[in-house]
Design an enzyme around this catalytic site. Structure first.
Site, PDB file in Angstrom:
ATOM      1  N   LYS A  92     126.362  81.132  89.105  1.00  0.00           N
ATOM      2  CA  LYS A  92     128.031  80.116  89.917  1.00  0.00           C
ATOM      3  C   LYS A  92     128.714  80.194  90.085  1.00  0.00           C
ATOM      4  O   LYS A  92     129.418  80.699  88.848  1.00  0.00           O
ATOM      5  CB  LYS A  92     127.227  78.868  89.679  1.00  0.00           C
ATOM      6  CG  LYS A  92     125.900  77.629  89.839  1.00  0.00           C
ATOM      7  CD  LYS A  92     125.846  76.351  89.508  1.00  0.00           C
ATOM      8  CE  LYS A  92     123.998  75.879  89.811  1.00  0.00           C
ATOM      9  NZ  LYS A  92     124.307  74.724  89.690  1.00  0.00           N
TER      10      LYS A  92
ATOM     11  N   PHE B 234     125.585  62.980  95.255  1.00  0.00           N
ATOM     12  CA  PHE B 234     126.585  64.674  94.674  1.00  0.00           C
ATOM     13  C   PHE B 234     126.534  65.555  95.752  1.00  0.00           C
ATOM     14  O   PHE B 234     127.059  66.188  95.144  1.00  0.00           O
ATOM     15  CB  PHE B 234     125.948  64.643  92.867  1.00  0.00           C
ATOM     16  CG  PHE B 234     124.667  65.717  92.530  1.00  0.00           C
ATOM     17  CD1 PHE B 234     124.180  66.450  93.562  1.00  0.00           C
ATOM     18  CD2 PHE B 234     123.446  64.430  92.185  1.00  0.00           C
ATOM     19  CE1 PHE B 234     123.364  66.658  93.749  1.00  0.00           C
ATOM     20  CE2 PHE B 234     122.490  64.718  92.688  1.00  0.00           C
ATOM     21  CZ  PHE B 234     121.850  65.666  93.072  1.00  0.00           C
TER      22      PHE B 234
ATOM     23  N   ARG C 112     113.605  78.305  84.177  1.00  0.00           N
ATOM     24  CA  ARG C 112     114.066  76.812  83.504  1.00  0.00           C
ATOM     25  C   ARG C 112     113.859  76.836  82.754  1.00  0.00           C
ATOM     26  O   ARG C 112     114.973  76.290  81.897  1.00  0.00           O
ATOM     27  CB  ARG C 112     112.820  76.369  84.911  1.00  0.00           C
ATOM     28  CG  ARG C 112     112.587  75.916  86.326  1.00  0.00           C
ATOM     29  CD  ARG C 112     113.951  75.752  86.503  1.00  0.00           C
ATOM     30  NE  ARG C 112     113.925  74.121  86.253  1.00  0.00           N
ATOM     31  CZ  ARG C 112     115.122  73.814  87.379  1.00  0.00           C
ATOM     32  NH1 ARG C 112     115.977  74.420  87.733  1.00  0.00           N
ATOM     33  NH2 ARG C 112     115.572  73.148  86.634  1.00  0.00           N
TER      34      ARG C 112
ATOM     35  N   THR D 159     119.993  70.716  82.944  1.00  0.00           N
ATOM     36  CA  THR D 159     120.835  70.052  84.073  1.00  0.00           C
ATOM     37  C   THR D 159     122.752  69.792  83.662  1.00  0.00           C
ATOM     38  O   THR D 159     123.629  70.344  84.042  1.00  0.00           O
ATOM     39  CB  THR D 159     120.537  69.521  85.216  1.00  0.00           C
ATOM     40  OG1 THR D 159     119.568  70.027  85.931  1.00  0.00           O
ATOM     41  CG2 THR D 159     121.192  69.376  86.081  1.00  0.00           C
TER      42      THR D 159
ATOM     43  N   ARG E  49     123.272  77.298  79.576  1.00  0.00           N
ATOM     44  CA  ARG E  49     124.053  75.866  80.020  1.00  0.00           C
ATOM     45  C   ARG E  49     123.963  75.613  78.699  1.00  0.00           C
ATOM     46  O   ARG E  49     125.765  75.429  79.062  1.00  0.00           O
ATOM     47  CB  ARG E  49     122.885  75.236  80.685  1.00  0.00           C
ATOM     48  CG  ARG E  49     122.924  75.374  82.732  1.00  0.00           C
ATOM     49  CD  ARG E  49     121.357  74.545  83.221  1.00  0.00           C
ATOM     50  NE  ARG E  49     122.614  74.514  84.745  1.00  0.00           N
ATOM     51  CZ  ARG E  49     120.877  73.760  85.216  1.00  0.00           C
ATOM     52  NH1 ARG E  49     120.188  73.705  85.139  1.00  0.00           N
ATOM     53  NH2 ARG E  49     121.409  74.288  86.716  1.00  0.00           N
TER      54      ARG E  49
ATOM     55  N   ASN F  12     127.584  73.331  86.250  1.00  0.00           N
ATOM     56  CA  ASN F  12     126.545  74.038  85.644  1.00  0.00           C
ATOM     57  C   ASN F  12     126.031  75.613  84.952  1.00  0.00           C
ATOM     58  O   ASN F  12     124.741  76.090  85.060  1.00  0.00           O
ATOM     59  CB  ASN F  12     125.474  73.671  84.944  1.00  0.00           C
ATOM     60  CG  ASN F  12     124.695  73.120  86.294  1.00  0.00           C
ATOM     61  OD1 ASN F  12     125.566  73.539  87.294  1.00  0.00           O
ATOM     62  ND2 ASN F  12     123.517  72.129  86.515  1.00  0.00           N
TER      63      ASN F  12
ATOM     64  N   HIS G  24     122.287  78.766  88.686  1.00  0.00           N
ATOM     65  CA  HIS G  24     121.204  77.644  89.196  1.00  0.00           C
ATOM     66  C   HIS G  24     120.015  78.497  89.031  1.00  0.00           C
ATOM     67  O   HIS G  24     119.654  80.117  89.130  1.00  0.00           O
ATOM     68  CB  HIS G  24     120.874  78.276  90.558  1.00  0.00           C
ATOM     69  CG  HIS G  24     119.701  77.430  91.398  1.00  0.00           C
ATOM     70  ND1 HIS G  24     119.273  76.390  91.830  1.00  0.00           N
ATOM     71  CD2 HIS G  24     119.078  78.510  92.221  1.00  0.00           C
ATOM     72  CE1 HIS G  24     118.594  76.710  92.640  1.00  0.00           C
ATOM     73  NE2 HIS G  24     118.396  77.222  92.906  1.00  0.00           N
TER      74      HIS G  24
HETATM   75  P1  GDP Z   1     118.824  72.030  88.413  1.00  0.00           P
HETATM   76  O1  GDP Z   1     117.832  72.427  89.112  1.00  0.00           O
HETATM   77  O2  GDP Z   1     118.683  71.750  87.379  1.00  0.00           O
HETATM   78  O3  GDP Z   1     119.596  72.570  88.724  1.00  0.00           O
HETATM   79  O4  GDP Z   1     119.206  70.150  89.412  1.00  0.00           O
HETATM   80  P2  GDP Z   1     118.917  69.586  90.495  1.00  0.00           P
HETATM   81  O5  GDP Z   1     117.973  70.351  91.327  1.00  0.00           O
HETATM   82  O6  GDP Z   1     118.985  68.473  90.111  1.00  0.00           O
HETATM   83  O7  GDP Z   1     120.127  69.702  91.306  1.00  0.00           O
HETATM   84  C1  GDP Z   1     121.296  70.623  91.461  1.00  0.00           C
HETATM   85  C2  GDP Z   1     122.525  70.658  91.324  1.00  0.00           C
HETATM   86  O8  GDP Z   1     123.387  69.851  91.332  1.00  0.00           O
HETATM   87  C3  GDP Z   1     122.902  70.684  89.778  1.00  0.00           C
HETATM   88  O9  GDP Z   1     122.665  72.260  88.436  1.00  0.00           O
HETATM   89  C4  GDP Z   1     124.208  70.301  89.490  1.00  0.00           C
HETATM   90  O10 GDP Z   1     125.137  71.669  90.379  1.00  0.00           O
HETATM   91  C5  GDP Z   1     124.297  69.625  90.243  1.00  0.00           C
HETATM   92  N1  GDP Z   1     124.026  68.156  89.965  1.00  0.00           N
HETATM   93  C6  GDP Z   1     122.830  68.253  89.945  1.00  0.00           C
HETATM   94  N2  GDP Z   1     122.792  66.173  89.737  1.00  0.00           N
HETATM   95  C7  GDP Z   1     124.281  65.824  89.321  1.00  0.00           C
HETATM   96  C8  GDP Z   1     125.173  65.052  89.911  1.00  0.00           C
HETATM   97  O11 GDP Z   1     124.698  64.248  88.327  1.00  0.00           O
HETATM   98  N3  GDP Z   1     126.600  64.498  89.678  1.00  0.00           N
HETATM   99  C9  GDP Z   1     127.048  65.908  89.854  1.00  0.00           C
HETATM  100  N4  GDP Z   1     128.571  66.030  90.493  1.00  0.00           N
HETATM  101  N5  GDP Z   1     126.284  67.090  90.208  1.00  0.00           N
HETATM  102  C10 GDP Z   1     125.408  67.133  89.831  1.00  0.00           C
END
Ligand code: GDP
Length: 147
Positions: free
Chosen positions: A14, A62, A90, A96, A107, A117, A120
């Site tokens: 990212k 978000f 994963r 996350t 991460r 973070n 992806h």
């Molecule tokens: P991932 O699959 O672990 O990347 O997580 P998700 O699919 O739930 O979320 C996608 C991306 O959105 C995450 O990797 C973060 O960059 C962002 N994100 C997720 N949850 C949050 C949150 O609660 N706050 C903010 N600001 N960003 C978030």
């Protein structure tokens, strides 16, 4: 792709990690974890592209911040191959939120925060196929490795 027993998934280094010079360390970490790099390219996503890539999150609080972050600088989409690639990737990237990520995960090692973070990874085989195709064409992938 190259072997029926293996699977491909999509990773993205990212913009936070590209900007802080951690791209090489993250790719090396993935290779040491058994992934083969099949394709990679630095890209600067447009807002429309980032919105479409993360459309599953449209409406979440978000979402706008996520689109702004993912367009804030170049990122590195990658196709990664190994046995059980989606699940293994994963595990390798961790939770996350880096505060909750297991020790030794990408991460935990490289992410700044839950939003910024570092990496992806596709979360299912179905999404891996969609996300690989989002960035790389079949002919491009075949052309990289074809005889
Ligand atoms: P991932 O699959 O672990 O990347 O997580 P998700 O699919 O739930 O979320 C996608 C991306 O959105 C995450 O990797 C973060 O960059 C962002 N994100 C997720 N949850 C949050 C949150 O609660 N706050 C903010 N600001 N960003 C978030």
């Amino acid at each position: 792709m190259s072997d029926v027993s293996t699977q491909c998934t999509l990773g993205i280094v990212k913009p936070d990690a590209v900007a802080s010079g951690r791209t090489g360390a993250i790719v090396a970490h993935l290779q040491q974890a058994g992934f083969t790099l099949r394709a990679a390219r630095l890209v600067r996503l447009t807002p429309a592209q980032a919105a479409r890539f993360y459309e599953v999150h449209a409406g979440r609080p978000f979402y706008n911040d996520l689109v702004a972050f993912m367009t804030s600088g170049p990122c590195l989409p990658m196709v990664l191959e190994r046995a059980d690639a989606v699940a293994e990737m994963r595990k390798t990237i961790g939770a996350t939120d880096p505060a909750e990520a297991a020790p030794g995960t990408i991460r935990k090692l490289f992410a700044e925060s839950k939003s910024r973070n570092a990496i992806h990874a596709s979360d299912s085989a179905e999404n891996a196929a969609r996300e690989v195709a989002f960035f790389f064409s079949e002919s491009e992938l075949a052309g990289l490795w074809g005889g």
